[in-house]
Write an enzyme that holds these catalytic residues in place. Structure first.
Site, PDB file in Angstrom:
ATOM      1  N   HIS A 109       0.814  -1.216   0.000  1.00  0.00           N
ATOM      2  CA  HIS A 109       0.000   0.000   0.000  1.00  0.00           C
ATOM      3  C   HIS A 109       0.849   1.270   0.000  1.00  0.00           C
ATOM      4  CE1 HIS A 109       0.198  -0.201   4.599  1.00  0.00           C
ATOM      5  NE2 HIS A 109       0.438   1.077   4.387  1.00  0.00           N
TER       6      HIS A 109
ATOM      7  N   SER B  50       4.549   2.655   8.210  1.00  0.00           N
ATOM      8  CA  SER B  50       4.242   1.548   7.304  1.00  0.00           C
ATOM      9  C   SER B  50       5.477   1.125   6.520  1.00  0.00           C
ATOM     10  CB  SER B  50       3.144   1.952   6.320  1.00  0.00           C
ATOM     11  OG  SER B  50       1.880   1.805   6.899  1.00  0.00           O
TER      12      SER B  50
ATOM     13  N   ASP C 285       0.285  -7.564   1.344  1.00  0.00           N
ATOM     14  CA  ASP C 285       0.638  -6.156   1.513  1.00  0.00           C
ATOM     15  C   ASP C 285       2.155  -5.971   1.575  1.00  0.00           C
ATOM     16  OD1 ASP C 285       0.140  -3.435   1.683  1.00  0.00           O
ATOM     17  OD2 ASP C 285      -0.033  -3.425   3.872  1.00  0.00           O
TER      18      ASP C 285
END
Length: 398
Positions: free
Chosen positions: A142, A249, A172
């Site tokens: 992402h 992230s 992911d």
């Protein structure tokens, strides 16, 4: 882009709602030890690259490692954790990208909503982790999704244009490459060996504060935060209470020896900022996926060709069985691996490779770590009697 979305999770016995906010900028679920069949292994693996490398090392006395001193792990991890900046030359992703609605509850958008101004933000910032001396970097799917350009900044402030080697939406994860040599990297740890209560460090670039280290403990393994409408998606995460915010992230979850044990991917939050819990992709999944992306440009997974649900006391009462722990097969695909292996709807799987199988999160991680053609030994209950079979996994289409 650096943004987020919120997930609504419903307790099976109440109307309590937990929102999970995924960081767009920025556990190990009781993983099964799986056997990798000869002949189907990647031609190159990052584990082998790490073993043969002579990386830049942290000059710290490892004898000083203790529960009161995190210096060695922090120094090693900060050297190997990078900043990832994405640029969007045309239109940028929506504030909540469409693919998140394939994974999470569409009824809850929370503090983030679909944006009508696709050009409001043209850059995103996040984190990544060097896993080899020759410039391979793991981050989240992402983080780089739809990016036109990706720039990586090392801990010493050198910047490089990065190439996207491959990405895997279902886990992911994404693999980047910069053209440089003799770089520091984080050696792989073992997420299977983690236990609840172990101390863990989180390293990344939250809120544009570069090389930030926070500390917590492993608070749960095999946490399922996904409510996926996809045919298959990873549902098993390492849960920690280490502080995570926008920008983390793709960053590193490490143990006290500075070994990579997971890649940060999400937080649980009612408002989009850290509220107590964060989630990481287990490193055993990271290793398998990164090797696939290096060798094939995409992830290759085995598939059972069946759908399951978790057993509990209520379901056991409905089925008039004493088995309260295991996975109930709801259906099998015609000519799929499960059916060919002798499994049928109504069977209750209790052991997989001679280890207890009690949650869909466990099965999810096992699939993420598997190879097409791999053999699995299954113990199941049918009509009150125990049976054994061997299943050769098919090819799991994403």
């Amino acid at each position: 882009m650096d943004d987020g979305s919120v997930l609504k999770r419903k307790s099976p016995k109440s109307l309590f709602v937990l929102s999970v906010c995924l960081l767009l900028s920025a556990c190990n679920g009781q993983g099964q030890q799986i056997e990798k069949p000869k002949g189907s292994l990647p031609t190159t693996s990052f584990a082998a690259k790490q073993l043969s490398a002579q990386p830049r090392t942290v000059r710290t006395d490892k004898r000083s490692i203790s529960v009161f001193n995190f210096r060695f792990a922090a120094q090693r991890a900060t050297l190997s954790t990078v900043g990832v900046k994405t640029s969007y030359l045309k239109e940028t992703p929506k504030a909540v990208p469409d693919f998140y609605y394939d994974f999470f509850d569409k009824d809850v958008v929370g503090p983030y909503s679909r944006s009508t101004d696709h050009f409001k933000n043209r850059n995103g910032t996040a984190s990544g982790v060097l896993i080899s001396t020759d410039g391979y970097i793991v981050t989240n799917y992402h983080v780089i999704q739809a990016a036109d350009q990706v720039e990586v900044t090392l801990s010493d402030k050198r910047s490089y244009s990065a190439r996207i080697v491959g990405s895997d939406r279902a886990t992911d994860l994404a693999l980047l490459k910069i053209e440089e040599k003799n770089l520091p990297f984080l050696p792989f740890g073992n997420s299977d060996s983690l236990m609840v209560g172990d101390i863990a460090l989180i390293v990344g670039n939250p809120l544009n504060f570069t090389s930030t280290v926070t500390q917590g403990i492993i608070s749960f393994k095999g946490r399922n935060i996904a409510e996926s409408n996809q045919r298959w998606a990873l549902q098993s995460y390492i849960q920690t209470d280490g502080v995570v915010n926008i920008g983390n992230s793709g960053g590193a979850l490490v143990d006290l020896e500075g070994r990579l044990t997971g890649i940060i991917t999400a937080i649980a939050s009612p408002n989009g900022v850290y509220a107590g819990y964060s989630f990481a992709i287990p490193v055993e999944v990271v290793k398998k996926t990164a090797d696939d992306l290096l060798n094939y440009g995409r992830a290759k997974r085995g598939g059972f060709g069946m759908s399951t649900c978790e057993m509990d006391a209520e379901k056991a009462a409905e089925l008039n069985t004493p088995i309260v722990a295991g996975l109930l097969i709801e259906n099998v695909e015609p000519a799929g691996a499960a059916q060919v292996g002798g499994l049928a709807a109504g069977d209750i799987i209790i052991l997989l490779n001679n280890l207890p199988l009690e949650s869909t999160a466990q099965l999810s991680e096992l699939i993420a770590r598997s190879h097409p053609g791999q053999k699995m030994t299954i113990t199941f209950i049918r009509s009150g009697r125990r049976h054994h079979t061997e299943v050769r996994l098919g090819n799991q289409a994403d």
